[in-house]
Design an enzyme around this catalytic site. Structure first.
Site, short mmCIF file in Angstrom:
data_model
loop_
_atom_site.label_atom_id
_atom_site.label_comp_id
_atom_site.label_asym_id
_atom_site.label_seq_id
_atom_site.Cartn_x
_atom_site.Cartn_y
_atom_site.Cartn_z
N THR A 61 0.85 -1.19 0.00
CA THR A 61 0.00 0.00 0.00
C THR A 61 0.89 1.25 0.00
O THR A 61 2.10 1.17 -0.21
CB THR A 61 -1.02 -0.05 1.16
OG1 THR A 61 -1.91 1.05 1.04
CG2 THR A 61 -0.38 -0.03 2.53
N LYS A 65 3.79 1.30 -3.94
CA LYS A 65 3.26 0.54 -5.09
C LYS A 65 4.14 0.64 -6.34
O LYS A 65 4.17 -0.27 -7.16
CB LYS A 65 1.82 0.97 -5.40
CG LYS A 65 0.86 0.57 -4.30
CD LYS A 65 -0.58 0.84 -4.65
CE LYS A 65 -1.48 0.43 -3.49
NZ LYS A 65 -2.89 0.37 -3.85
N ASN A 86 0.37 -4.09 -6.10
CA ASN A 86 -0.20 -4.15 -4.74
C ASN A 86 -0.21 -5.57 -4.18
O ASN A 86 -0.57 -5.78 -3.03
CB ASN A 86 -1.63 -3.57 -4.72
CG ASN A 86 -2.66 -4.54 -5.25
OD1 ASN A 86 -2.39 -5.31 -6.17
ND2 ASN A 86 -3.84 -4.51 -4.67
N GLY A 128 0.19 5.81 -6.38
CA GLY A 128 0.25 4.46 -6.94
C GLY A 128 -1.07 3.87 -7.38
O GLY A 128 -1.12 3.11 -8.35
N ARG A 150 -1.74 17.87 -6.07
CA ARG A 150 -1.08 19.02 -5.45
C ARG A 150 0.25 19.31 -6.14
O ARG A 150 0.62 20.46 -6.31
CB ARG A 150 -0.90 18.79 -3.94
CG ARG A 150 -2.22 18.92 -3.17
CD ARG A 150 -2.13 18.36 -1.77
NE ARG A 150 -2.01 16.90 -1.78
CZ ARG A 150 -1.89 16.16 -0.69
NH1 ARG A 150 -1.88 16.73 0.50
NH2 ARG A 150 -1.80 14.85 -0.78
N LYS A 154 3.64 15.47 -11.04
CA LYS A 154 3.36 14.05 -10.78
C LYS A 154 2.13 13.60 -11.60
O LYS A 154 2.10 12.49 -12.13
CB LYS A 154 3.12 13.83 -9.29
CG LYS A 154 3.32 12.38 -8.86
CD LYS A 154 3.29 12.24 -7.35
CE LYS A 154 3.36 10.77 -6.98
NZ LYS A 154 3.11 10.54 -5.55
#
Length: 264
Positions: A61, A65, A86, A128, A150, A154
Site C-alpha cells: 500500500t 506501489k 499491490n 500508486g 497538489r 506528478k
C-alpha cells in the site's frame, strides 16, 4: 505456518490483517497475516525474504506501489500497464508483482450499481493507485478522466501511460459526474482537502478510496451537499479477495458478515 504481510507507511489504518486472518480461519489455512511499517530502504531485504520463502505473499500500500517494482523478477500484464504493484507472490522461482486494484475498483463500482458509461470523472491525487483507477475507468468507457494533484508534475507523468487524460491545477473544479479522492488526505481525522464544492449540483458521486475511517471529511462534505458518497471498502474487499485466491487457491466468501467485520 505460512506468513503474509501488508506493508506501507503509514500502516496503522490497514484492516488487511483483520480481513485476511478471518478468511484464513474460515478456510482452515495454516497461515498468519500481519502488517508492517517500512521505509523504502527496507524493500530489498523484504523481497529477499520472499525468495527464501520466509514470507509467502505481500500486499503493498501507500507509498510503495511503484517503489517495489525494481525488486520484482516479473510483472503481470496488469502491473505492467499501470506500473503499480499491490500484490506480491513467488511462482516458478520468480518474485511476481501483480495488481488487483484495477479489478477491485471496477467490482466496487459494479456492486454499488453505478453506471459510469460516458461519464466525466475527476480524480484527486496521482499516487500508486491512480493508474489502476484510470485503467478501470477506461474499461468502463467513461467519456473523460481529469486528474488534479497538489504536485502537478506528478499528475503530468501519468500522461506517458494514459495520453487521453486531462490534467488540471489543484483547486480547480472542472465539470464532473464523479469525483474520486485517491490522495491519503482523510486517513487522519483532522485531514481536509480544502476544495470548495458548494456550487455543485446535487447529482454527483463522491468516492473515497480510503475505507478507514469509513467516512472522511471529503465524503461528509459530499453527503451534506446532497450527493451520493461511497467509501473504498468494497474496493478493498475485492482486491483482497483476488490476492487471497492467488496465494491460497481459495475464493473466500464475501457476505454481510465480512463487510460488517470491517465496520466493527
Amino acid at each position: 505456518m505460512k506468513k503474509f504481510l501488508v506493508i506501507g507507511n503509514p500502516i496503522d489504518h490497514s484492516l488487511s490483517p483483520k480481513l485476511h486472518n478471518y478468511w484464513i480461519s474460515q478456510n482452515n489455512i495454516n497461515a498468519i497475516y500481519e502488517k508492517k511499517k517500512l521505509n523504502v530502504k527496507d524493500l530489498e531485504n523484504l523481497i529477499i525474504q520472499v525468495r527464501e520463502k520466509k514470507i509467502n505473499g505481500i500486499n503493498v500500500t501507500v507509498p510503495f506501489k511503484k517503489a517495489i517494482i525494481p525488486f520484482m523478477d516479473k510483472l503481470t500484464v496488469e502491473a505492467q500497464k499501470t506500473q503499480s504493484v499491490n500484490t506480491v507472490y513467488y511462482n516458478n522461482n520468480k518474485v511476481v508483482g501483480h495488481n488487483t486494484d484495477i479489478a477491485g475498483f471496477e467490482m466496487s463500482i459494479q456492486k454499488s450499481k453505478i453506471n459510469l458509461f460516458n461519464k466525466k470523472i475527476l480524480i484527486l491525487g496521482a499516487g500508486g493507485v491512480v493508474s489502476s483507477i484510470i485503467l478501470a475507468l477506461t474499461k468502463m468507457r467513461v467519456s473523460k478522466v481529469i486528474v488534479s494533484n497538489r504536485t502537478k508534475e506528478k499528475a503530468e507523468s501519468l500522461k506517458q501511460f494514459f495520453n487521453d487524460i486531462v490534467i488540471t491545477d489543484w483547486g480547480e473544479l472542472p465539470d464532473f459526474d464523479m469525483i474520486i479522492n485517491a490522495t491519503s488526505l482523510g486517513l487522519k481525522s483532522e485531514d481536509e482537502i480544502h476544495l470548495d464544492f458548494s456550487s455543485l449540483n446535487k447529482d454527483k458521486f463522491f468516492y473515497d478510496v480510503i475505507y478507514n475511517p469509513k467516512e472522511t471529511h471529503f465524503l461528509k462534505t459530499g453527503k451534506k451537499l446532497g450527493n451520493t458518497a461511497i467509501n473504498g471498502k468494497l474496493m478493498f474487499v475485492y482486491q483482497a479477495f483476488m490476492a487471497f485466491d492467488i496465494w491460497h487457491g481459495v475464493k473466500p466468501d464475501i457476505n454481510d458478515k465480512v463487510l460488517n467485520l470491517l465496520d466493527s
